[in-house]
Design an enzyme around this catalytic site. Sequence first.
Site, PDB file in Angstrom:
ATOM      1  N   HIS A  13       0.798  -1.223   0.000  1.00  0.00           N
ATOM      2  CA  HIS A  13       0.000   0.000   0.000  1.00  0.00           C
ATOM      3  C   HIS A  13       0.832   1.276   0.000  1.00  0.00           C
ATOM      4  O   HIS A  13       0.285   2.372  -0.133  1.00  0.00           O
ATOM      5  CB  HIS A  13      -1.047  -0.065   1.114  1.00  0.00           C
ATOM      6  CG  HIS A  13      -1.995  -1.200   0.850  1.00  0.00           C
ATOM      7  ND1 HIS A  13      -2.752  -1.260  -0.299  1.00  0.00           N
ATOM      8  CD2 HIS A  13      -2.220  -2.362   1.500  1.00  0.00           C
ATOM      9  CE1 HIS A  13      -3.435  -2.391  -0.318  1.00  0.00           C
ATOM     10  NE2 HIS A  13      -3.122  -3.081   0.764  1.00  0.00           N
ATOM     11  N   ARG A  48       0.154  -8.211  -8.407  1.00  0.00           N
ATOM     12  CA  ARG A  48      -1.149  -8.650  -8.931  1.00  0.00           C
ATOM     13  C   ARG A  48      -1.155  -8.616 -10.447  1.00  0.00           C
ATOM     14  O   ARG A  48      -0.433  -7.830 -11.055  1.00  0.00           O
ATOM     15  CB  ARG A  48      -2.256  -7.729  -8.402  1.00  0.00           C
ATOM     16  CG  ARG A  48      -2.667  -8.037  -6.980  1.00  0.00           C
ATOM     17  CD  ARG A  48      -3.828  -7.143  -6.555  1.00  0.00           C
ATOM     18  NE  ARG A  48      -4.416  -7.637  -5.328  1.00  0.00           N
ATOM     19  CZ  ARG A  48      -5.441  -8.482  -5.270  1.00  0.00           C
ATOM     20  NH1 ARG A  48      -6.030  -8.907  -6.374  1.00  0.00           N
ATOM     21  NH2 ARG A  48      -5.899  -8.882  -4.111  1.00  0.00           N
ATOM     22  N   ARG A  52      -2.170  -3.300  -9.686  1.00  0.00           N
ATOM     23  CA  ARG A  52      -2.839  -2.138  -9.080  1.00  0.00           C
ATOM     24  C   ARG A  52      -1.969  -1.439  -8.041  1.00  0.00           C
ATOM     25  O   ARG A  52      -2.175  -0.281  -7.740  1.00  0.00           O
ATOM     26  CB  ARG A  52      -4.182  -2.530  -8.479  1.00  0.00           C
ATOM     27  CG  ARG A  52      -4.080  -3.375  -7.248  1.00  0.00           C
ATOM     28  CD  ARG A  52      -5.435  -3.620  -6.632  1.00  0.00           C
ATOM     29  NE  ARG A  52      -6.246  -4.520  -7.428  1.00  0.00           N
ATOM     30  CZ  ARG A  52      -7.200  -5.301  -6.896  1.00  0.00           C
ATOM     31  NH1 ARG A  52      -7.451  -5.244  -5.606  1.00  0.00           N
ATOM     32  NH2 ARG A  52      -7.897  -6.109  -7.650  1.00  0.00           N
ATOM     33  N   GLU A  73       4.210 -12.442  -3.087  1.00  0.00           N
ATOM     34  CA  GLU A  73       2.869 -13.054  -3.162  1.00  0.00           C
ATOM     35  C   GLU A  73       2.421 -12.992  -4.604  1.00  0.00           C
ATOM     36  O   GLU A  73       2.538 -11.948  -5.258  1.00  0.00           O
ATOM     37  CB  GLU A  73       1.879 -12.252  -2.320  1.00  0.00           C
ATOM     38  CG  GLU A  73       2.079 -12.371  -0.846  1.00  0.00           C
ATOM     39  CD  GLU A  73       1.102 -11.482  -0.094  1.00  0.00           C
ATOM     40  OE1 GLU A  73       0.200 -10.883  -0.715  1.00  0.00           O
ATOM     41  OE2 GLU A  73       1.266 -11.362   1.114  1.00  0.00           O
ATOM     42  N   GLU A 154       0.736 -20.327   4.949  1.00  0.00           N
ATOM     43  CA  GLU A 154       0.385 -19.093   5.663  1.00  0.00           C
ATOM     44  C   GLU A 154      -1.113 -19.148   5.931  1.00  0.00           C
ATOM     45  O   GLU A 154      -1.912 -19.275   4.993  1.00  0.00           O
ATOM     46  CB  GLU A 154       0.745 -17.852   4.835  1.00  0.00           C
ATOM     47  CG  GLU A 154       0.369 -16.573   5.586  1.00  0.00           C
ATOM     48  CD  GLU A 154       0.922 -15.304   4.964  1.00  0.00           C
ATOM     49  OE1 GLU A 154       2.025 -15.342   4.379  1.00  0.00           O
ATOM     50  OE2 GLU A 154       0.231 -14.266   5.064  1.00  0.00           O
TER      51      GLU A 154
HETATM   52  N1  PXP Z   1      -0.557 -12.324   3.732  1.00  0.00           N
HETATM   53  C1  PXP Z   1      -1.133 -12.487   2.521  1.00  0.00           C
HETATM   54  C2  PXP Z   1      -0.996 -13.800   1.845  1.00  0.00           C
HETATM   55  C3  PXP Z   1      -1.837 -11.424   1.896  1.00  0.00           C
HETATM   56  O1  PXP Z   1      -2.416 -11.621   0.700  1.00  0.00           O
HETATM   57  C4  PXP Z   1      -1.883 -10.177   2.541  1.00  0.00           C
HETATM   58  C5  PXP Z   1      -2.549  -9.018   1.870  1.00  0.00           C
HETATM   59  O2  PXP Z   1      -1.881  -8.729   0.697  1.00  0.00           O
HETATM   60  C6  PXP Z   1      -1.237 -10.048   3.784  1.00  0.00           C
HETATM   61  C7  PXP Z   1      -0.608 -11.145   4.369  1.00  0.00           C
HETATM   62  C8  PXP Z   1      -1.226  -8.763   4.533  1.00  0.00           C
HETATM   63  O3  PXP Z   1      -2.531  -8.405   4.856  1.00  0.00           O
HETATM   64  P1  PXP Z   1      -2.809  -6.958   5.428  1.00  0.00           P
HETATM   65  O4  PXP Z   1      -2.390  -5.976   4.397  1.00  0.00           O
HETATM   66  O5  PXP Z   1      -4.296  -6.973   5.668  1.00  0.00           O
HETATM   67  O6  PXP Z   1      -2.017  -6.821   6.690  1.00  0.00           O
END
Ligand code: PXP
Length: 249
Positions: A13, A48, A52, A73, A154
């Site tokens: 973010h 992604r 985005r 990820e 996870e």
């Molecule tokens: N773990 C995974 C696999 C996720 O997809 C995300 C969100 O991208 C997070 C952790 C972190 O989540 P948050 O941003 O809500 O702390």
Amino acid sequence: MNRYLRLGVNIDHVATLRNARGGRFPDPVRAARLAAEAGADGITAHLREDRRHIGDEDIERLVAESALPLNLEMAATEEMLAIALRHKPHAVCLVPEKRTEVTTEGGLDADGGRETLARYVQELGAAGVRVSLFIDPEVRQIDAARDLGAPVVELHTGAYCDADPGAGRGSELTRLTQAAAHAEAVGIECHAGHGISYGTVGPIAAIKTIVELNIGHFLIGEAVFVGLKEAIAHMRELMNEARPGATRP
Ligand code: PXP
């Protein structure tokens, strides 16, 4: 002796904020450097399909410039597999991805998706990438991860974090605790993440068989008020309080 609990900071973010205007600021790589100074153990970024937030160049720069290991990820797609094999990050977390979702809504169906996922787990593992599967806290999904040969799962903490404090949250915490124990019993390293805040981190951090938390949105939001280093350092403190005596290896 308690095991050390690693903190992976998700910097997606920071890129969301940058992309709101276009241009280069704020820079996710700078956030990764600050996270290292604040005591984070790793950086997580979700590339992604629609780019985005995090973009291809961010991944390239994070691999080249960040001192912390990168947990990429990604969805299980051919495009993402090629990118991961090119950069060989420390870890890849396979997540489900829908174009229309605001954030990852649920865990991966590792059990139903065995045929598709097998190749991803195998090819990434063979390239030396530590593969984790982002799943709901269910025995069936953990067993599928074990059968697929994934070294890590996870657990999705969203349902716990979103539940009303009280009975609902209690039962979600029980699900997470039991799933984390099952992962350990079958020899899989257990991580957790999604939706974690200062208010919800303690009970999750106290689950002794979880060894890594990945936290993003709350920390970046908090950084607006107190700065990123302070936000991360405070999260680290709360994790340490929940797991006394554990020292960084
Ligand atoms: N773990 C995974 C696999 C996720 O997809 C995300 C969100 O991208 C997070 C952790 C972190 O989540 P948050 O941003 O809500 O702390």
